[in-house]
Design a protein around this motif. Sequence first.
Motif, mmCIF file in Angstrom:
data_model
loop_
_atom_site.group_PDB
_atom_site.id
_atom_site.type_symbol
_atom_site.label_atom_id
_atom_site.label_comp_id
_atom_site.label_asym_id
_atom_site.label_seq_id
_atom_site.Cartn_x
_atom_site.Cartn_y
_atom_site.Cartn_z
ATOM 1 N N GLU A 183 0.858 -1.343 0.280
ATOM 2 C CA GLU A 183 -0.046 -0.136 -0.248
ATOM 3 C C GLU A 183 0.889 1.403 -0.042
ATOM 4 O O GLU A 183 1.908 1.018 1.065
ATOM 5 C CB GLU A 183 -1.285 -0.267 1.045
ATOM 6 N N SER A 184 1.002 1.712 -1.101
ATOM 7 C CA SER A 184 1.594 3.127 -0.895
ATOM 8 C C SER A 184 0.601 4.377 -0.147
ATOM 9 O O SER A 184 -0.121 4.151 -0.589
ATOM 10 C CB SER A 184 1.774 3.755 -2.728
ATOM 11 N N LEU A 185 1.024 5.157 0.302
ATOM 12 C CA LEU A 185 0.992 5.445 1.088
ATOM 13 C C LEU A 185 0.577 6.869 0.188
ATOM 14 O O LEU A 185 -0.062 8.086 0.182
ATOM 15 C CB LEU A 185 2.114 6.754 2.218
ATOM 16 N N GLY A 186 1.516 6.991 -1.361
ATOM 17 C CA GLY A 186 1.164 8.215 -1.965
ATOM 18 C C GLY A 186 2.440 9.602 -2.104
ATOM 19 O O GLY A 186 1.967 10.458 -2.474
ATOM 20 N N HIS A 187 3.063 9.361 -0.847
ATOM 21 C CA HIS A 187 3.593 10.635 -0.801
ATOM 22 C C HIS A 187 5.068 10.529 -0.939
ATOM 23 O O HIS A 187 5.559 9.019 -0.214
ATOM 24 C CB HIS A 187 3.134 11.189 0.784
ATOM 25 N N GLY A 188 5.777 11.469 -1.062
ATOM 26 C CA GLY A 188 7.561 11.215 -1.006
ATOM 27 C C GLY A 188 8.380 11.322 -0.229
ATOM 28 O O GLY A 188 7.427 12.055 0.568
ATOM 29 N N TRP A 224 8.086 20.390 11.138
ATOM 30 C CA TRP A 224 7.978 21.980 10.940
ATOM 31 C C TRP A 224 6.221 21.411 10.118
ATOM 32 O O TRP A 224 6.549 20.994 9.125
ATOM 33 C CB TRP A 224 8.930 22.115 10.184
ATOM 34 N N PRO A 225 5.637 21.481 10.796
ATOM 35 C CA PRO A 225 4.042 20.552 10.435
ATOM 36 C C PRO A 225 3.458 21.905 9.680
ATOM 37 O O PRO A 225 3.352 23.118 10.195
ATOM 38 C CB PRO A 225 3.360 20.644 11.980
ATOM 39 N N ARG A 226 2.640 21.624 8.826
ATOM 40 C CA ARG A 226 2.047 21.954 7.369
ATOM 41 C C ARG A 226 1.230 21.330 7.422
ATOM 42 O O ARG A 226 0.293 22.393 5.989
ATOM 43 C CB ARG A 226 2.799 22.900 7.005
ATOM 44 N N GLY A 227 -0.123 20.750 8.215
ATOM 45 C CA GLY A 227 -0.749 20.435 7.743
ATOM 46 C C GLY A 227 -1.076 19.023 6.599
ATOM 47 O O GLY A 227 -0.357 18.189 7.605
ATOM 48 N N GLY A 228 -0.781 19.222 4.903
ATOM 49 C CA GLY A 228 -0.646 17.973 4.601
ATOM 50 C C GLY A 228 0.786 17.729 4.450
ATOM 51 O O GLY A 228 0.463 16.884 3.562
ATOM 52 N N TYR A 229 1.448 18.330 4.562
ATOM 53 C CA TYR A 229 3.081 17.985 4.879
ATOM 54 C C TYR A 229 4.080 17.742 5.335
ATOM 55 O O TYR A 229 3.566 19.275 6.437
ATOM 56 C CB TYR A 229 3.155 18.829 3.413
ATOM 57 N N LEU A 247 5.825 14.866 1.956
ATOM 58 C CA LEU A 247 4.950 15.609 0.330
ATOM 59 C C LEU A 247 4.430 15.232 -0.170
ATOM 60 O O LEU A 247 4.634 13.862 -0.674
ATOM 61 C CB LEU A 247 5.754 17.009 -0.571
ATOM 62 N N PRO A 248 2.880 15.125 -0.550
ATOM 63 C CA PRO A 248 2.379 14.093 -1.582
ATOM 64 C C PRO A 248 3.637 13.753 -2.971
ATOM 65 O O PRO A 248 4.383 14.788 -3.302
ATOM 66 C CB PRO A 248 1.312 15.382 -1.746
ATOM 67 N N ALA A 249 3.248 12.531 -3.402
ATOM 68 C CA ALA A 249 4.222 12.712 -5.294
ATOM 69 C C ALA A 249 2.975 13.068 -6.002
ATOM 70 O O ALA A 249 4.220 13.745 -6.724
ATOM 71 C CB ALA A 249 4.114 11.264 -4.973
ATOM 72 N N GLN A 250 2.445 12.934 -6.242
ATOM 73 C CA GLN A 250 1.398 13.889 -6.909
ATOM 74 C C GLN A 250 0.416 15.065 -7.339
ATOM 75 O O GLN A 250 0.680 14.535 -6.073
ATOM 76 C CB GLN A 250 1.096 12.705 -8.133
ATOM 77 N N GLY A 251 -0.085 15.096 -7.674
ATOM 78 C CA GLY A 251 -1.498 16.433 -6.995
ATOM 79 C C GLY A 251 -0.864 17.780 -6.839
ATOM 80 O O GLY A 251 -0.051 18.211 -7.848
ATOM 81 N N ALA A 252 -2.447 18.087 -6.742
ATOM 82 C CA ALA A 252 -1.982 19.616 -6.613
ATOM 83 C C ALA A 252 -0.675 20.308 -6.055
ATOM 84 O O ALA A 252 -0.454 18.885 -4.794
ATOM 85 C CB ALA A 252 -3.198 20.472 -6.854
ATOM 86 N N ALA A 253 -1.060 21.974 -6.150
ATOM 87 C CA ALA A 253 0.506 21.820 -4.931
ATOM 88 C C ALA A 253 0.547 22.431 -4.138
ATOM 89 O O ALA A 253 -0.921 22.284 -3.722
ATOM 90 C CB ALA A 253 0.826 23.763 -5.373
ATOM 91 N N PRO A 254 0.848 22.191 -2.816
ATOM 92 C CA PRO A 254 2.649 21.551 -3.221
ATOM 93 C C PRO A 254 2.540 20.062 -3.272
ATOM 94 O O PRO A 254 1.814 19.152 -2.163
ATOM 95 C CB PRO A 254 2.944 22.009 -2.220
ATOM 96 N N SER A 296 5.775 3.656 1.464
ATOM 97 C CA SER A 296 4.798 2.117 1.367
ATOM 98 C C SER A 296 5.264 1.205 2.188
ATOM 99 O O SER A 296 5.632 1.757 3.499
ATOM 100 C CB SER A 296 5.189 1.230 0.344
ATOM 101 N N THR A 297 3.672 0.838 2.982
ATOM 102 C CA THR A 297 3.576 -0.387 3.921
ATOM 103 C C THR A 297 3.258 -1.992 2.847
ATOM 104 O O THR A 297 2.661 -2.277 1.962
ATOM 105 C CB THR A 297 2.433 0.209 4.696
ATOM 106 N N LEU A 298 4.405 -2.963 3.868
ATOM 107 C CA LEU A 298 4.011 -3.802 2.918
ATOM 108 C C LEU A 298 3.200 -4.715 3.994
ATOM 109 O O LEU A 298 3.652 -5.109 5.123
ATOM 110 C CB LEU A 298 5.774 -4.973 2.733
ATOM 111 N N TYR A 299 2.260 -5.424 3.641
ATOM 112 C CA TYR A 299 1.640 -6.573 4.274
ATOM 113 C C TYR A 299 1.842 -8.310 4.051
ATOM 114 O O TYR A 299 1.765 -8.453 2.135
ATOM 115 C CB TYR A 299 0.094 -6.028 4.105
#
Length: 467
Positions: A183-188, A224-229, A247-254, A296-299
């Motif tokens: 399961e990918s977190l979608g963040h890098g 340095w917490p900023r909500g989604g990143y 940060l999120p890997a893809q999608g709208a800024a940032p 990612s998380t491996l199961y």
Amino acid sequence: MAQQPITLIGGGLVGALLALQLAQRGFAVELFEKRPDPRHTGFRGGRSINLALAERGLQALRSAGLADDVLQHAVMMRGRMVHGIDGSCGLQRYGVDDSEVIWSVSRGALNVLLLDAAEAAGVTMHFGQSLVDADFERRRIRLADDAGVVREMPVGMLIGADGAGSALRAAMNAHTPLGERIESLGHGYKELEIPPAGELPSAVLQLSGGHDQFALEPNALHIWPRGGYMCIALPNTEGSFTVTLFLPAQGAAPSFATLPDAASAAAFFSEQFPGLLPLLPRFSEDYDHNPVGTLSTLYLQRWHLDGRALLVGDAAHAIVPFHGQGMNCGFEDTVVLANLLAAAPDDSAEVFAEFQRVRQPNADAIATMALENYIEMRDSVADPHYLAKRELGALLAARIPGHYMARYRLVTFTHVPYAYALERGRAQDALLEQLLRDVPRVADIDLDAAARLFRSSLAPLPALRHG
């Protein structure tokens, strides 16, 4: 003395410590690692996020006689230093005092220390040897060296500690599907560096509140917490900090997709991390040259093929790094497995099955808690309701220590099973939410009544083993 030979794939942190633990219990261990020997070539990391050593990992190192050596090369972290966008900062302690701290350690230095100890204990090591495939019926493996020359050899009991991208896991899965789910977190993440204070202008240090050779308070994990990143920074013994941007890997800024180079990223940092950017003199070089890592998380449904092959550590249960428990969990694996094998050295099938039975629920639990901790670190640490729960929890921990301990402390400073910490944490959190729903201000809560609620609702905590 146990005689059954063990073939170990992977000489990273978990592999090296497991090899040492097994050799200390009388096993003949042969270790194969695909990378060159880091003691001769320098450490070449895969993922190089700084490691947070906590009680579970320390206990495993104690059992191998290495804890004191490791702590000589570690930096104590008392808690999270939370940095607001306005330049404010405050420390949120992990534990009640300096007996409950975690330690920042260098992955490379720790790996070298463990390899030296394993070799001194009699482990036979081979570097630059990549596992190509395995024939589990014939008990043979094929290995390729750095020149691509392939050789085949017989193996004993086969154990894979070769990380999240495990070659042994791939071979096992090709033989008998293991029920793998990733399961990918979608963040890098991307790593940057704050150099020692001596390499920064004095004007920058005055603003950052530097300490001796460190540009920031050294005895803390900075966030340095900023909500989604977020960004985090962990101290290194020579005075630098390893900074990691999540940060999120893809999608709208940032996202990393919208910040493809140092120029775009510098503008983002100027806006969101204005106090951090001046501490990163090599920002452009680091940002453009360091890769974006995946999270990612491996199961797995199955960790072993009867008694022929077993996976441990990240090869069996890789998790995201947000609880600082990946290494600690893997180190805990080594003690459990070494003790099981020592007790039944000639029954690997039963040992491997028992190892999975004991460890898998706990691996699943810490995977869940690591994902939850990402949200806490990047968002909740600055949230008033979270801070109120934290304040109320600290008051209850002092008043009824036999019935309340924060989940983070259960995970980080005790040896209770991860699965228990997850379950207990959820039950405690529900009661804290109930109390704050009825009386939102902590100062107005009747602590005697709150203590009675916890005592009547929850069983006492088990005997908590600190190191």
